[in-house]
Design an enzyme around this catalytic site. Structure first.
Site, PDB file in Angstrom:
ATOM      1  N   GLU A 153       0.817  -1.220   0.000  1.00 13.87           N
ATOM      2  CA  GLU A 153       0.000   0.000   0.000  1.00 13.87           C
ATOM      3  C   GLU A 153       0.849   1.267   0.000  1.00 13.87           C
ATOM      4  O   GLU A 153       0.481   2.276  -0.605  1.00 13.87           O
ATOM      5  CB  GLU A 153      -0.931  -0.009   1.227  1.00 13.87           C
ATOM      6  CG  GLU A 153      -2.045   0.991   1.163  1.00 13.87           C
ATOM      7  CD  GLU A 153      -2.927   0.796  -0.084  1.00 13.87           C
ATOM      8  OE1 GLU A 153      -3.347  -0.335  -0.351  1.00 13.87           O
ATOM      9  OE2 GLU A 153      -3.161   1.800  -0.788  1.00 13.87           O
ATOM     10  N   GLY A 210      13.450  18.683   3.146  1.00 15.06           N
ATOM     11  CA  GLY A 210      13.894  17.297   3.266  1.00 15.06           C
ATOM     12  C   GLY A 210      13.087  16.263   2.505  1.00 15.06           C
ATOM     13  O   GLY A 210      13.260  15.078   2.736  1.00 15.06           O
ATOM     14  N   GLU A 213      14.258  13.667  -3.275  1.00 13.31           N
ATOM     15  CA  GLU A 213      15.111  12.471  -3.321  1.00 13.31           C
ATOM     16  C   GLU A 213      16.578  12.900  -3.286  1.00 13.31           C
ATOM     17  O   GLU A 213      16.917  13.987  -3.779  1.00 13.31           O
ATOM     18  CB  GLU A 213      14.851  11.687  -4.612  1.00 13.31           C
ATOM     19  CG  GLU A 213      13.484  11.039  -4.715  1.00 13.31           C
ATOM     20  CD  GLU A 213      13.365   9.743  -3.937  1.00 13.31           C
ATOM     21  OE1 GLU A 213      14.399   9.233  -3.457  1.00 13.31           O
ATOM     22  OE2 GLU A 213      12.243   9.245  -3.810  1.00 13.31           O
ATOM     23  N   LYS A 228       5.549   5.109 -10.131  1.00 14.22           N
ATOM     24  CA  LYS A 228       4.200   4.977  -9.559  1.00 14.22           C
ATOM     25  C   LYS A 228       3.176   4.645 -10.647  1.00 14.22           C
ATOM     26  O   LYS A 228       2.285   3.814 -10.433  1.00 14.22           O
ATOM     27  CB  LYS A 228       3.823   6.268  -8.820  1.00 14.22           C
ATOM     28  CG  LYS A 228       4.605   6.422  -7.523  1.00 14.22           C
ATOM     29  CD  LYS A 228       4.431   7.783  -6.906  1.00 14.22           C
ATOM     30  CE  LYS A 228       5.178   7.848  -5.582  1.00 14.22           C
ATOM     31  NZ  LYS A 228       5.442   9.218  -5.136  1.00 14.22           N
TER      32      LYS A 228
END
Ligand SMILES: NC(=O)c1ccc[n+]([C@@H]2O[C@H](COP(=O)([O-])OP(=O)(O)OC[C@H]3O[C@@H](n4cnc5c(N)ncnc54)[C@H](OP(=O)(O)O)[C@@H]3O)[C@@H](O)[C@H]2O)c1
Length: 347
Positions: A153, A210, A213, A228
């Site tokens: 998930e 932050g 990537e 994704k």
């Protein structure tokens, strides 16, 4: 009957540490209410050492040691020389949670970790998009063959129900497409640029907070979004597609001027993630697109995300996640753990 689920963690970075904090906070309540205890009995990392204790690792000490020195403490009696393969072979582990770093080139070695864990009779949970984007069909087929569960998930929209929503509530529906905003960094930057920031200033602000990537190209060039889209297409359409096969364009060519012009035309620019199926044909795309400001996806600001799903029987609906944090990613693992417990109780 009270159930103890022994968990082996592969990776103990941001997500693993937040999972440990949630377990320390909430475990007691769940033990009473849900009659189950999630016990982390092994942790393996790349460079911070490994811990094993079949009665349960002291997670508070593990977190304190990582906070203080960046590594597990060799003085800890649970400290062991343990490879990932060793962890996967531990006979008392019920569920392996794979939360190593995303490899956008080929999804490895995470996909092999998952495959070996399934072959060793473990259920597997992951928040790592790589294996689902590159190998979902093979891994799901293997899980079914060996009678284990594979859940993921947290790979798209953190804990906001996407895969479990489709699995649990749309059993008779065919999904013909989806369209969404799925990458926090680029949506944050486009939101900031629409408010007047330059590309560089928007990137700096995102990096200060932050969530970019460590290799910004993964976000800016659309690779995270493509992973994704591939994961969603593999699960929704059985597409057997990989991230390099997604028609992909990032946001590096977008300027504040482009956003100003879009605004004057009553539009805004979003990095749209799309996947469609027609018969046996599938198509996936990640591309910056000017969309009318009146559309729901135009309203998705900052690090929020959203996904519109098109179905034959359930119509079209949109799910949104408002400014998700690391806690929401870690909670996705917990929700998958509860799904495994509930499934095993129904057997
Ligand atoms: N952070 C988020 O908000 C978020 C959201 C959704 C999904 N995810 C996904 O969740 C996963 C974990 O994210 P994270 O932020 O926790 O990453 P992270 O902070 O970089 O931590 C990764 C962990 O995996 C370990 N690791 C890497 N390669 C390994 C290997 N080959 N064998 C054993 N351990 C290995 C690392 O070991 P060392 O500690 O020794 O380096 C580290 O403990 C990633 O796949 C990410 O894409 C993250």
């Amino acid at each position: 009957m009270h159930k103890v689920i022994n968990i082996g963690l592969i990776g103990f970075g941001n997500v693993g540490q937040e999972l440990a904090r949630i377990l320390l906070e909430k475990q007691q309540g769940w033990a009473a209410k849900e009659s189950c205890t999630f016990q982390v009995s092994a942790i393996s990392t790349r460079s911070r050492g490994a811990l094993v204790n079949r009665q349960g690792i002291d997670l508070k000490r593990a977190l304190d040691d990582i906070n203080q020195s960046g590594s597990f403490n060799i003085e800890n009696p649970d400290y062991k020389l343990l490879t990932v393969d060793d962890l996967i072979n531990l006979d008392f582990i019920d569920v392996v949670i794979e939360i190593t770093t995303l490899n956008i080139i080929n999804g490895q070695p995470a996909a092999d970790h998952i495959k070996n864990a399934l072959l060793n009779g473990k259920d597997v949970i992951t928040a790592n998009k790589g294996p689902i984007a590159f190998y979902y069909g093979d891994l799901q087929a293997l899980a079914e063959k060996v009678g284990q569960i594979l859940l993921f998930e947290g790979t798209v929209m953190d804990c906001t129900p996407v895969f479990n929503l489709v699995r649990e509530t749309l059993p008779a529906c065919a999904i013909s497409g989806f369209r969404g905003i799925l990458n926090s960094t680029t949506n944050y930057m486009l939101t900031e640029m629409a408010a007047g920031e330059s590309f560089e200033a928007a990137l700096n602000k995102a990096q200060e907070q932050g969530f970019v990537e460590s290799d910004p190209a993964l976000d800016l060039d659309g690779w995270d979004a493509a992973a994704k889209v591939a994961a969603l297409m593999n699960v929704f359409f059985n597409a057997a597609i990989t991230p390099p096969e997604i028609d992909r364009e990032g946001i590096t060519a977008i300027s504040r001027d482009d956003l100003d012009k879009a605004k004057q035309a009553g539009e805004t620019i979003k990095l749209l993630c799309e996947g469609y199926r027609s018969g046996d044909e599938t198509y996936g795309r990640v591309k910056p697109v000017a969309i009318p400001i009146t559309q729901p996806l135009a309203q998705i600001q900052g690090t929020s995300s959203a996904l519109t799903i098109y179905t034959d029987l359930a119509g079209t609906f949109t799910i949104e996640s408002y400014d998700p944090q690391i806690r929401q990613t870690a909670y996705a693992l917990i929700s998958d753990l509860f799904a495994i417990v509930r499934h095993s109780r129904q057997l």
